[in-house]
Scaffold this active site. Structure first.
Site, PDB file in Angstrom:
ATOM      1  N   GLU A   1      26.672 113.814  25.419  1.00  0.00           N
ATOM      2  CA  GLU A   1      25.491 114.334  24.722  1.00  0.00           C
ATOM      3  C   GLU A   1      25.684 115.801  24.375  1.00  0.00           C
ATOM      4  O   GLU A   1      25.295 116.270  23.306  1.00  0.00           O
ATOM      5  CB  GLU A   1      24.245 114.151  25.597  1.00  0.00           C
ATOM      6  CG  GLU A   1      23.861 112.693  25.834  1.00  0.00           C
ATOM      7  CD  GLU A   1      24.744 111.978  26.833  1.00  0.00           C
ATOM      8  OE1 GLU A   1      25.478 112.646  27.581  1.00  0.00           O
ATOM      9  OE2 GLU A   1      24.689 110.731  26.862  1.00  0.00           O
TER      10      GLU A   1
ATOM     11  N   HIS B   1      15.123 105.720  32.534  1.00  0.00           N
ATOM     12  CA  HIS B   1      14.965 105.132  31.201  1.00  0.00           C
ATOM     13  C   HIS B   1      13.501 105.193  30.787  1.00  0.00           C
ATOM     14  O   HIS B   1      13.030 104.337  30.060  1.00  0.00           O
ATOM     15  CB  HIS B   1      15.454 103.680  31.173  1.00  0.00           C
ATOM     16  CG  HIS B   1      16.921 103.542  31.432  1.00  0.00           C
ATOM     17  ND1 HIS B   1      17.446 103.471  32.694  1.00  0.00           N
ATOM     18  CD2 HIS B   1      17.975 103.501  30.582  1.00  0.00           C
ATOM     19  CE1 HIS B   1      18.767 103.373  32.607  1.00  0.00           C
ATOM     20  NE2 HIS B   1      19.113 103.390  31.350  1.00  0.00           N
TER      21      HIS B   1
HETATM   22  C1  LIG Z   1      24.320 110.710  30.324  1.00  0.00           C
HETATM   23  C2  LIG Z   1      24.201 109.275  29.919  1.00  0.00           C
HETATM   24  N1  LIG Z   1      24.317 108.948  28.618  1.00  0.00           N
HETATM   25  C3  LIG Z   1      24.168 107.664  28.224  1.00  0.00           C
HETATM   26  C4  LIG Z   1      23.914 106.680  29.133  1.00  0.00           C
HETATM   27  C5  LIG Z   1      23.722 105.243  28.671  1.00  0.00           C
HETATM   28  N2  LIG Z   1      24.873 104.422  29.078  1.00  0.00           N
HETATM   29  C6  LIG Z   1      24.815 103.676  30.208  1.00  0.00           C
HETATM   30  S1  LIG Z   1      26.251 102.918  30.504  1.00  0.00           S
HETATM   31  C7  LIG Z   1      27.008 103.530  29.141  1.00  0.00           C
HETATM   32  C8  LIG Z   1      28.453 103.218  28.867  1.00  0.00           C
HETATM   33  C9  LIG Z   1      29.369 103.636  29.985  1.00  0.00           C
HETATM   34  O1  LIG Z   1      30.698 103.287  29.752  1.00  0.00           O
HETATM   35  P1  LIG Z   1      31.858 103.556  30.793  1.00  0.00           P
HETATM   36  O2  LIG Z   1      31.658 104.884  31.463  1.00  0.00           O
HETATM   37  O3  LIG Z   1      33.152 103.361  30.110  1.00  0.00           O
HETATM   38  O4  LIG Z   1      31.660 102.477  31.941  1.00  0.00           O
HETATM   39  P2  LIG Z   1      31.660 100.880  31.853  1.00  0.00           P
HETATM   40  O5  LIG Z   1      30.262 100.469  31.500  1.00  0.00           O
HETATM   41  O6  LIG Z   1      32.650 100.496  30.828  1.00  0.00           O
HETATM   42  O7  LIG Z   1      32.013 100.375  33.196  1.00  0.00           O
HETATM   43  C10 LIG Z   1      26.092 104.326  28.436  1.00  0.00           C
HETATM   44  C11 LIG Z   1      26.381 104.998  27.159  1.00  0.00           C
HETATM   45  C12 LIG Z   1      23.805 107.071  30.482  1.00  0.00           C
HETATM   46  N3  LIG Z   1      23.542 106.170  31.461  1.00  0.00           N
HETATM   47  N4  LIG Z   1      23.957 108.363  30.848  1.00  0.00           N
END
Ligand SMILES: Cc1ncc(C[n+]2csc(CCOP(=O)(O)OP(=O)(O)O)c2C)c(N)n1
Lengths: 395, 325
Positions: free
Chosen positions: B60, B130
């Site tokens: 972000e 959320h």
């Molecule tokens: C600061 C923040 N931004 C956005 C989100 C929304 N979000 C939750 S999971 C996710 C993807 C995470 O991907 P990754 O770190 O590669 O882990 P994976 O789900 O693949 O295990 C996002 C964008 C969040 N939880 N926190």
């Protein structure tokens, strides 16, 4: 004063010499072949039959838990779930290489590590049903586990925040003279957050005994890895920060175990951070709110299904004579039963009394929250039917 | 006219903006091919190409820093922050940079073309990461506008106005309304004015002020109060900053009473600002203390969400207390 020279380790060149990614090759450690035999020259890690079985059983258990909870979410019994299908080896085999005193800071797809530590099915269910027996007192969404006794830090949803915290926690462990380290799990997506860069840099400079464990599973929700980073992965960033780094096949439980064992020893003996990048694949949807058919092909998934870490380990254990087909079937069946009955049990438990809405905001409830609570209670007394989950206990 | 839900109205606004001005670019986490986790940016990449609608890495801080640079160059970025709760990693870029670019450079540079879109608010069983309503944090920084629509029609008109406004705008979308209902939305280009409140219902006994999804709550409470013979005037602020103090003051001078409702915690919430202004400008007109019906001063809970929410029953009771003061 000491005379410092930050050029001491810099060599010189007399031609324009651009170092491109790819010139620094970080190979991926593989020990087990898909057929369960060892790669030539690969050395089996020092692993007992008992540990191997525990890793295997925990992976199977995690998969059963995931299947059942996705089902429960579809039936509307819980609101949300995140599966670790396909990534079990990365999580469970790394957790198995730790000591119980080591702190685990996880992202949210590491239920296998918690299960390995002995978190019970009932404990999983209580958290997911946000009931009165949930240690988080029903304040967080399903899958935000945490257990102080098991040295598993309570999960927070904002991504990456645990990474610099892990550096700090590990520094504290070092200063307190503890024979323990911290492991911090995160995805390749979270490794884009500023917190990742801050956390690694802090750990490297302050010599923190921490393992940064990146599950590079190819996707962050719908975003494929190639839109997440332009280099060859996360491992090269470790080198940039002066952090010892290893890349490992995340679907190979023996490789993950060996890598983590080494990393732990390094972190503890040399008081330094280590970055592990586990190359794996998120076979499941991102969460129960996600539909992966919108951004990837069935074909692609099937290719990874063929690399299932659980199958690979089973084949290896069979060759060792450590695998009992019948016992395994029974284990899966009994896990299914256990999940189902724990789920029913958790569903029956009430949510926390309304007082818990103001508890734990501060160490004590200050006057203004006391006042807000009293107002809320009088209001609930007026409209008990509108707040059915708490009104019964508001006298 | 077409029937659209709030998400479709936002999508339609983005298409209009991108068709009309080549400088408009839409980006954020999962925004590209997939169309965002809520699908507000569906089909934009297909229509306008990957250069103008794209996924960003998961940062972000990076998204807003990048958007600030892009805006200061003269492009028109519309950046999405996936959930309002995750805007905080970008707080420094927004508070110290987005909002102050123009001022600190003596007007030479600015982020005036930037619009930040983000879903916010509770009522969706999302727990405290959320569900937050962070408008008050941003209302404290001079230099940017904060806009919140309450229905699909407003969403399109206000978003288009935000994208074209000469100031950076934080556009907050009440996510519990995303798919809640459909209404008539013009397919053509139109704008609704920023900084102007909307009188949702006229009334004579008490003024109810809110924004976003809480307007529905005010309407339900007003219906209950009407059965007691109380006539409520309902004002949807639409813009938190600058906010339409004139509309509120005029209304309170007529009704003599004010209630403000928002989901964010009460202490330091935007209701405090409204209450302070109104008592300054309407002191002699007030027949009762100004009432605030807000979230509690606690993090947003999960299991106790229903209890936490400033719902119609709490609002109705506060109307009664104000009337009987
Ligand atoms: C600061 C923040 N931004 C956005 C989100 C929304 N979000 C939750 S999971 C996710 C993807 C995470 O991907 P990754 O770190 O590669 O882990 P994976 O789900 O693949 O295990 C996002 C964008 C969040 N939880 N926190």
């Amino acid at each position: 004063m000491q005379d410092r020279n930050h050029l001491a380790r810099v060599s010189t060149t007399h031609q324009v010499n651009i170092i491109e990614n790819g010139l620094i090759d970080i190979p991926m450690l593989q020990i087990l072949k898909p057929d369960g035999s060892l790669h030539e020259q690969a050395v089996e890690p020092d692993i007992s039959e008992q540990t191997a079985r525990k890793i295997y059983d925990t992976m199977e258990y995690t998969r059963v838990l995931d299947e059942r909870m996705i089902g429960a979410q579809r039936q509307g019994r819980i609101s949300f779930y995140l599966a670790s299908t396909g990534e079990e080896a990365a999580v469970v085999a790394s957790a198995a290489a730790l000591s119980d005193q080591d702190m685990i800071m996880s992202q949210y797809r590491e239920q296998g590590a918690l299960a390995y530590r002995g978190y019970t099915t009932q404990q999983f269910m209580n958290q997911m049903f946000s009931n009165e027996k949930d240690p988080n007192k029903g304040r967080q969404m399903p899958i935000h586990y945490g257990d102080k006794e098991l040295n598993f830090m309570t999960i927070s949803s904002p991504l990456g925040t645990q990474i610099p915290q892990a550096s700090g926690y590990a520094y504290g462990q070092k200063m307190a003279g503890k024979d323990a380290i911290t492991i911090c799990y995160f995805g390749e997506g979270a490794a884009s957050e500023g917190d990742f860069h801050a956390g690694l840099n802090m750990a490297a400079v302050l010599h923190c005994p921490v393992i940064f464990f990146c599950r590079n599973n190819g996707y962050a929700i719908s975003t494929p890895a190639e839109e997440q980073f332009a280099g060859d992965g996360i491992a090269s960033r470790g080198l940039g920060y002066g952090v010892k780094t290893i890349r490992v096949d995340g679907n190979d439980p023996l490789a993950v175990f060996a890598a983590t064992q080494h990393a732990r020893k390094l972190a503890l003996d040399e008081k330094c951070p280590v970055l592990i990048e586990a190359m794996t694949y998120r076979l499941a949807a991102h969460s129960t709110s996600d539909d992966p058919t919108g951004y990837r092909s069935r074909d692609e998934e099937d290719k990874w299904r063929a690399k299932d870490p659980i199958l690979r380990m089973a084949k290896w254990m069979k060759q060792k004579g450590w695998f009992d087909e019948e016992a395994n079937k029974k284990l899966i069946e009994s896990s299914r039963q256990a999940v189902l009955s724990a789920l029913k049990e958790a569903e029956k438990v009430a949510i926390n009394p309304i007082e818990d809405i103001v508890n734990d905001v501060y160490s004590e409830v200050p006057w203004h929250l006391q006042e807000q609570l009293e107002n809320l209670k009088s209001h609930i007394r007026l409209y008990p039917q509108m707040y059915p989950k708490t009104s019964g206990r508001v006298k | 006219m077409a029937k659209m839900n709030l998400l479709q109205a936002i999508n339609s606004a983005l298409i209009t903006a991108m068709e009309q001005d080549k400088r408009v670019m839409v980006f954020g986490e999962d925004v590209g091919h997939f169309g965002g986790v809520f699908r507000a940016t569906s089909n934009l990449q297909q229509k306008f190409g990957r250069d103008r609608c794209f996924n960003t890495p998961l940062t972000e801080q990076g998204i807003i820093g990048f958007a600030n640079g892009l805006a200061s160059q003269g492009s028109v970025p519309v950046a999405e922050i996936q959930f309002g709760d995750y805007i905080f990693p970008a707080f420094d870029q927004i508070v110290n940079e987005t909002a102050k670019f123009r001022y600190r450079s003596g007007g030479q540079f600015s982020c005036g073309t930037l619009t930040i879109r983000t879903p916010y608010g509770g009522g969706i069983a999302g727990g405290h990461y959320h569900s937050q309503s962070p408008e008050a944090f941003f209302a404290h920084i001079p230099g940017m506008k904060i806009v919140i629509p309450r229905n699909p029609y407003q969403a399109k008109g206000l978003l288009l106005a935000s994208i074209r406004d000469d100031n950076p705008v934080l556009f907050m979308e009440p996510k519990r309304l995303y798919r809640a209902s459909v209404s008539d939305v013009p397919e053509d280009d139109y704008e609704l004015p920023l900084g102007k409140a909307d009188i949702v219902e006229e009334g004579s006994d008490i003024t109810l002020v809110g924004w976003g999804a809480q307007i529905e709550v005010l309407q339900k409470a007003a219906e209950m109060a009407l059965e007691d013979g109380v006539s409520c005037e309902i004002i949807d602020l639409r813009s938190i900053l600058p906010w339409d103090a004139e509309a509120v003051v005029d209304s309170v001078r007529k009704t003599g009473r004010l209630l403000v409702n928002h989901e964010a915690p009460q202490t330091g919430g935007f209701a405090s600002e409204i209450a302070a202004t109104v008592q300054e400008k309407c002191f002699l007109y007030l027949e009762a203390p100004i009432a605030r019906v807000c979230g509690l001063d606690t993090p947003y809970p999960l299991a106790h969400e229903k209890e936490y929410m400033p719902d119609q029953y709490k609002t109705y009771e506060a109307i009664k207390r104000t009337m009987n003061y």
